[in-house]
Design an enzyme around this catalytic site. Structure first.
Site, PDB file in Angstrom:
ATOM      1  N   SER A 110     -24.637  -9.837 -22.065  1.00 39.13           N
ATOM      2  CA  SER A 110     -23.697  -9.812 -20.943  1.00 39.13           C
ATOM      3  C   SER A 110     -22.274 -10.041 -21.439  1.00 39.13           C
ATOM      4  O   SER A 110     -22.053 -10.758 -22.431  1.00 39.13           O
ATOM      5  CB  SER A 110     -24.096 -10.935 -19.984  1.00 39.13           C
ATOM      6  OG  SER A 110     -23.077 -11.193 -19.066  1.00 39.13           O
TER       7      SER A 110
ATOM      8  N   TYR B 162     -26.365 -20.318 -18.077  1.00 43.04           N
ATOM      9  CA  TYR B 162     -26.854 -18.928 -18.114  1.00 43.04           C
ATOM     10  C   TYR B 162     -26.207 -18.170 -19.279  1.00 43.04           C
ATOM     11  O   TYR B 162     -26.883 -17.541 -20.097  1.00 43.04           O
ATOM     12  CB  TYR B 162     -26.561 -18.208 -16.786  1.00 43.04           C
ATOM     13  CG  TYR B 162     -26.680 -16.706 -16.918  1.00 43.04           C
ATOM     14  CD1 TYR B 162     -27.930 -16.107 -17.027  1.00 43.04           C
ATOM     15  CD2 TYR B 162     -25.547 -15.888 -16.987  1.00 43.04           C
ATOM     16  CE1 TYR B 162     -28.052 -14.734 -17.199  1.00 43.04           C
ATOM     17  CE2 TYR B 162     -25.654 -14.516 -17.164  1.00 43.04           C
ATOM     18  CZ  TYR B 162     -26.907 -13.950 -17.267  1.00 43.04           C
ATOM     19  OH  TYR B 162     -27.022 -12.600 -17.461  1.00 43.04           O
TER      20      TYR B 162
ATOM     21  N   LYS C  18     -27.638 -16.426 -23.074  1.00 41.17           N
ATOM     22  CA  LYS C  18     -27.380 -15.080 -23.629  1.00 41.17           C
ATOM     23  C   LYS C  18     -26.842 -15.193 -25.058  1.00 41.17           C
ATOM     24  O   LYS C  18     -27.279 -14.466 -25.953  1.00 41.17           O
ATOM     25  CB  LYS C  18     -26.382 -14.320 -22.753  1.00 41.17           C
ATOM     26  CG  LYS C  18     -26.923 -13.917 -21.401  1.00 41.17           C
ATOM     27  CD  LYS C  18     -28.058 -12.920 -21.535  1.00 41.17           C
ATOM     28  CE  LYS C  18     -28.752 -12.640 -20.231  1.00 41.17           C
ATOM     29  NZ  LYS C  18     -30.056 -11.997 -20.355  1.00 41.17           N
TER      30      LYS C  18
HETATM   31  P1  NAD Z   1     -33.392  -9.142 -12.007  1.00 41.00           P
HETATM   32  O1  NAD Z   1     -33.575 -10.564 -11.599  1.00 41.00           O
HETATM   33  O2  NAD Z   1     -33.376  -8.105 -10.941  1.00 41.00           O
HETATM   34  O3  NAD Z   1     -34.499  -8.738 -13.101  1.00 41.00           O
HETATM   35  C1  NAD Z   1     -35.033  -9.648 -14.005  1.00 41.00           C
HETATM   36  C2  NAD Z   1     -36.547  -9.591 -13.899  1.00 41.00           C
HETATM   37  O4  NAD Z   1     -37.114 -10.542 -14.812  1.00 41.00           O
HETATM   38  C3  NAD Z   1     -37.053  -9.961 -12.493  1.00 41.00           C
HETATM   39  O5  NAD Z   1     -37.864  -8.906 -11.994  1.00 41.00           O
HETATM   40  C4  NAD Z   1     -37.857 -11.240 -12.723  1.00 41.00           C
HETATM   41  O6  NAD Z   1     -38.967 -11.317 -11.841  1.00 41.00           O
HETATM   42  C5  NAD Z   1     -38.242 -11.119 -14.192  1.00 41.00           C
HETATM   43  N1  NAD Z   1     -38.514 -12.399 -14.850  1.00 41.00           N
HETATM   44  C6  NAD Z   1     -37.741 -13.514 -14.859  1.00 41.00           C
HETATM   45  N2  NAD Z   1     -38.354 -14.484 -15.560  1.00 41.00           N
HETATM   46  C7  NAD Z   1     -39.524 -13.969 -16.022  1.00 41.00           C
HETATM   47  C8  NAD Z   1     -40.598 -14.495 -16.788  1.00 41.00           C
HETATM   48  N3  NAD Z   1     -40.610 -15.774 -17.209  1.00 41.00           N
HETATM   49  N4  NAD Z   1     -41.643 -13.697 -17.081  1.00 41.00           N
HETATM   50  C9  NAD Z   1     -41.657 -12.407 -16.652  1.00 41.00           C
HETATM   51  N5  NAD Z   1     -40.695 -11.869 -15.886  1.00 41.00           N
HETATM   52  C10 NAD Z   1     -39.627 -12.642 -15.578  1.00 41.00           C
HETATM   53  O7  NAD Z   1     -32.046  -9.088 -12.876  1.00 41.00           O
HETATM   54  P2  NAD Z   1     -31.213  -7.831 -13.383  1.00 41.00           P
HETATM   55  O8  NAD Z   1     -29.908  -7.839 -12.677  1.00 41.00           O
HETATM   56  O9  NAD Z   1     -32.057  -6.615 -13.368  1.00 41.00           O
HETATM   57  O10 NAD Z   1     -30.927  -8.294 -14.875  1.00 41.00           O
HETATM   58  C11 NAD Z   1     -31.743  -7.880 -15.959  1.00 41.00           C
HETATM   59  C12 NAD Z   1     -31.246  -8.535 -17.217  1.00 41.00           C
HETATM   60  O11 NAD Z   1     -29.890  -8.168 -17.429  1.00 41.00           O
HETATM   61  C13 NAD Z   1     -31.267 -10.054 -17.186  1.00 41.00           C
HETATM   62  O12 NAD Z   1     -31.634 -10.536 -18.461  1.00 41.00           O
HETATM   63  C14 NAD Z   1     -29.837 -10.413 -16.874  1.00 41.00           C
HETATM   64  O13 NAD Z   1     -29.496 -11.686 -17.349  1.00 41.00           O
HETATM   65  C15 NAD Z   1     -29.083  -9.320 -17.603  1.00 41.00           C
HETATM   66  N6  NAD Z   1     -27.750  -9.069 -17.059  1.00 41.00           N
HETATM   67  C16 NAD Z   1     -27.595  -8.815 -15.732  1.00 41.00           C
HETATM   68  C17 NAD Z   1     -26.314  -8.586 -15.216  1.00 41.00           C
HETATM   69  C18 NAD Z   1     -26.112  -8.345 -13.745  1.00 41.00           C
HETATM   70  O14 NAD Z   1     -24.978  -8.478 -13.281  1.00 41.00           O
HETATM   71  N7  NAD Z   1     -27.127  -7.983 -12.968  1.00 41.00           N
HETATM   72  C19 NAD Z   1     -25.203  -8.581 -16.075  1.00 41.00           C
HETATM   73  C20 NAD Z   1     -25.407  -8.820 -17.431  1.00 41.00           C
HETATM   74  C21 NAD Z   1     -26.691  -9.064 -17.913  1.00 41.00           C
HETATM   75  C1  WQD Z   2     -16.794 -10.342  -9.205  1.00 36.62           C
HETATM   76  C2  WQD Z   2     -15.426 -10.672  -8.611  1.00 36.62           C
HETATM   77  C3  WQD Z   2     -15.213 -12.967  -7.916  1.00 36.62           C
HETATM   78  C4  WQD Z   2     -18.157 -12.779  -4.661  1.00 36.62           C
HETATM   79  C5  WQD Z   2     -21.264 -12.375 -12.739  1.00 36.62           C
HETATM   80  C6  WQD Z   2     -21.734 -13.264 -13.865  1.00 36.62           C
HETATM   81  C7  WQD Z   2     -21.784 -12.494 -15.148  1.00 36.62           C
HETATM   82  C8  WQD Z   2     -22.599 -11.200 -14.992  1.00 36.62           C
HETATM   83  C9  WQD Z   2     -22.189 -10.411 -13.792  1.00 36.62           C
HETATM   84  C10 WQD Z   2     -24.836 -11.560 -15.719  1.00 36.62           C
HETATM   85  C11 WQD Z   2     -14.864 -12.030  -9.077  1.00 36.62           C
HETATM   86  C12 WQD Z   2     -15.118 -12.034  -6.727  1.00 36.62           C
HETATM   87  C13 WQD Z   2     -17.328 -12.454  -5.739  1.00 36.62           C
HETATM   88  C14 WQD Z   2     -17.563 -13.085  -3.409  1.00 36.62           C
HETATM   89  C15 WQD Z   2     -15.383 -12.699  -4.375  1.00 36.62           C
HETATM   90  N1  WQD Z   2     -23.984 -11.459 -14.794  1.00 36.62           N
HETATM   91  N2  WQD Z   2     -15.982 -12.420  -5.584  1.00 36.62           N
HETATM   92  N3  WQD Z   2     -16.200 -13.030  -3.318  1.00 36.62           N
HETATM   93  O1  WQD Z   2     -18.450 -13.320 -11.655  1.00 36.62           O
HETATM   94  O2  WQD Z   2     -17.675 -11.115 -12.671  1.00 36.62           O
HETATM   95  O3  WQD Z   2     -19.963 -11.888 -13.070  1.00 36.62           O
HETATM   96  O4  WQD Z   2     -22.147 -11.256 -12.631  1.00 36.62           O
HETATM   97  O5  WQD Z   2     -24.685 -11.611 -16.890  1.00 36.62           O
HETATM   98  O6  WQD Z   2     -22.339 -13.342 -16.092  1.00 36.62           O
HETATM   99  O7  WQD Z   2     -20.828 -14.361 -13.983  1.00 36.62           O
HETATM  100  O8  WQD Z   2     -19.362 -11.088 -10.821  1.00 36.62           O
HETATM  101  O9  WQD Z   2     -19.809 -10.100  -8.614  1.00 36.62           O
HETATM  102  O10 WQD Z   2     -19.867 -12.626  -8.866  1.00 36.62           O
HETATM  103  O11 WQD Z   2     -17.676 -11.455  -8.994  1.00 36.62           O
HETATM  104  O12 WQD Z   2     -14.174 -12.671  -4.238  1.00 36.62           O
HETATM  105  O13 WQD Z   2     -18.236 -13.419  -2.429  1.00 36.62           O
HETATM  106  O14 WQD Z   2     -15.572 -10.782  -7.189  1.00 36.62           O
HETATM  107  O15 WQD Z   2     -14.347 -14.048  -7.787  1.00 36.62           O
HETATM  108  O16 WQD Z   2     -13.468 -11.884  -9.184  1.00 36.62           O
HETATM  109  P1  WQD Z   2     -18.748 -11.941 -12.051  1.00 36.62           P
HETATM  110  P2  WQD Z   2     -19.271 -11.323  -9.260  1.00 36.62           P
END
Ligand code: NAD
Ligand code: WQD
Length: 336
Positions: free
Chosen positions: A124, A148, A152
């Site tokens: 991330s 979190y 990562k």
């Molecule tokens: P998500 O929660 O939709 O998907 C993650 C999946 O992992 C879920 O289906 C959950 O049930 C499963 N899971 C969690 N713990 C588990 C375990 N112990 N055993 C088996 N399954 C398990 O999340 P997502 O948004 O699809 O994210 C996928 C990956 O990408 C995650 O690792 C997340 O940290 C990373 N990521 C997400 C974002 C984002 O903004 N969505 C940004 C950067 C990185």
């Molecule tokens: C985006 C912008 C908020 C909600 C998070 C995690 C990051 C990654 C992606 C996994 C910011 C603003 C938000 C609201 C708002 N996940 N906001 N009102 O914080 O960039 O990233 O998700 O790895 O680790 O931190 O994403 O969508 O929460 O916020 O004004 O109700 O929207 O302040 O500027 P963020 P976000």
């Protein structure tokens, strides 16, 4: 190739499974369904014509995962499974360290045992902490502001360390920026439990009439309109980035790291306006105090992925907003 997708019923995982199947790969999914639903497998079948083999297994229980490796031979693993709620991770750090770190270590031990040593990992942009400038390249310094994010960063290190004594390990770390949008079918998308923390899921709840207004967290940042700027990327583009990484992994020596973003920064108000215009829906909002831990600006330099993976994001913000809303109307509205 035959690919194991952990967390494959989740938001990004399910979209990646769709693109892997479309690209001709064979997919096996495991997930403990903690944050996703089994019905996603039926939606994947509707979209692709293929229902992937599914194991309900928890990566904290090696005995649940081992049959998956006994019964299949994989060319690579794409590892999405994990917990991802930033705020919850501050309140419950052990839950995050245990699930994300122990779970991944269990997974890697089995990969090692069964001779599958290629892994693509969901990292991330959070590992860049509060970046000194934008756009961000992969060599920017790392730091984190919450447990979190620390999971990562630790996992990036752990996976990298595997490649040192054993060159058969090939690791690709993909650093995602802010994924939004949904598959064009409207069948799969993001459906967080409870009140959403992230911007687009919150806007969707307001658009559905389930929440009265959006709170905009701060309008006094050093950005063009004072609200936070992020690099929003369509989840299908992100999914295609994984397919591109898979095509590259054979050539990877040790570890490769790629930003997956568009390179464009949009503010919170840009997103509100784009959503309103794309879907002809008014999103009432009011300015609230800054959210703890937020940074002003974060967007990628995605050139390395373009150069080495031949991948770049294609979908624009209008399309992201339209597809997010299509999923909300088609599928989310009917969920309780
Ligand atoms: P998500 O929660 O939709 O998907 C993650 C999946 O992992 C879920 O289906 C959950 O049930 C499963 N899971 C969690 N713990 C588990 C375990 N112990 N055993 C088996 N399954 C398990 O999340 P997502 O948004 O699809 O994210 C996928 C990956 O990408 C995650 O690792 C997340 O940290 C990373 N990521 C997400 C974002 C984002 O903004 N969505 C940004 C950067 C990185
Ligand atoms: C985006 C912008 C908020 C909600 C998070 C995690 C990051 C990654 C992606 C996994 C910011 C603003 C938000 C609201 C708002 N996940 N906001 N009102 O914080 O960039 O990233 O998700 O790895 O680790 O931190 O994403 O969508 O929460 O916020 O004004 O109700 O929207 O302040 O500027 P963020 P976000």
């Amino acid at each position: 190739m035959k690919i194991l997708v952990t967390g494959g019923t989740g938001y990004i995982g399910s979209h990646t499974v769709v693109e892997l199947i479309k690209a001709g790969h064979e997919v096996v999914i495991f997930d403990n369904l903690y944050n996703s639903k089994e019905i996603t497998l039926d939606y994947i079948k509707k979209i692709t014509g293929v229902k992937p083999k599914f194991y309900k297994a928890d990566m904290l229980c090696p005995e649940e995962m081992e049959p998956i490796f006994k019964e299949n031979t994989f060319d690579a693993v794409i590892h999405f499974a994990g917990l991802k709620a930033v705020g919850e991770s501050v309140k419950l750090p052990l839950k995050y360290y245990e699930n994300n770190l122990s779970g991944t270590i269990n997974l890697c031990k089995l990969m090692d045992k069964y001779g599958c040593k290629k892994i693509i990992f969901s990292s991330s942009a959070t590992v860049y902490g509060s970046p000194a400038s934008c756009p961000i390249t992969e060599d920017f310094p790392n730091s984190t502001t919450n447990p979190y994010g620390t999971t990562k960063l630790f996992l990036e290190r752990i996976l990298s360390d595997l490649t040192v004594p054993d060159p058969e390990w090939k690791v690709i770390l993909l650093r995602y920026f802010n994924p939004i949008g949904a598959d064009e079918s409207g069948l799969i998308g993001e459906s967080p439990n409870g009140i959403p923390n992230n911007l687009m899921p919150y806007i969707i709840q307001v658009a559905l009439g389930k929440l009265p207004e959006l709170g905009v967290f701060g309008n006094d940042y050093d950005t063009p309109d004072g609200t936070g700027v992020r690099d929003y990327i369509h989840v299908t583009d992100l999914a295609l980035g994984h397919v591109a990484a898979l095509n590259r992994i054979e050539k990877t020596e040790g570890v490769d790291i790629y930003n997956l973003g568009t390179g464009i920064g949009y503010s919170v108000l840009d997103i509100v306006k784009a959503f309103e215009k794309a879907n002809n829906i008014k999103i009432p909002y009011s300015i609230k105090p800054r959210r703890a831990g937020d940074i002003a600006m974060c967007y990628a330099n995605p050139e390395k992925a373009k150069r080495e993976l031949g991948w770049e994001a294609k979908f624009d913000l209008e399309r992201m907003c339209k597809d997010s809303w299509r999923f909300a109307e088609t599928t989310l509205r009917n969920e309780e």
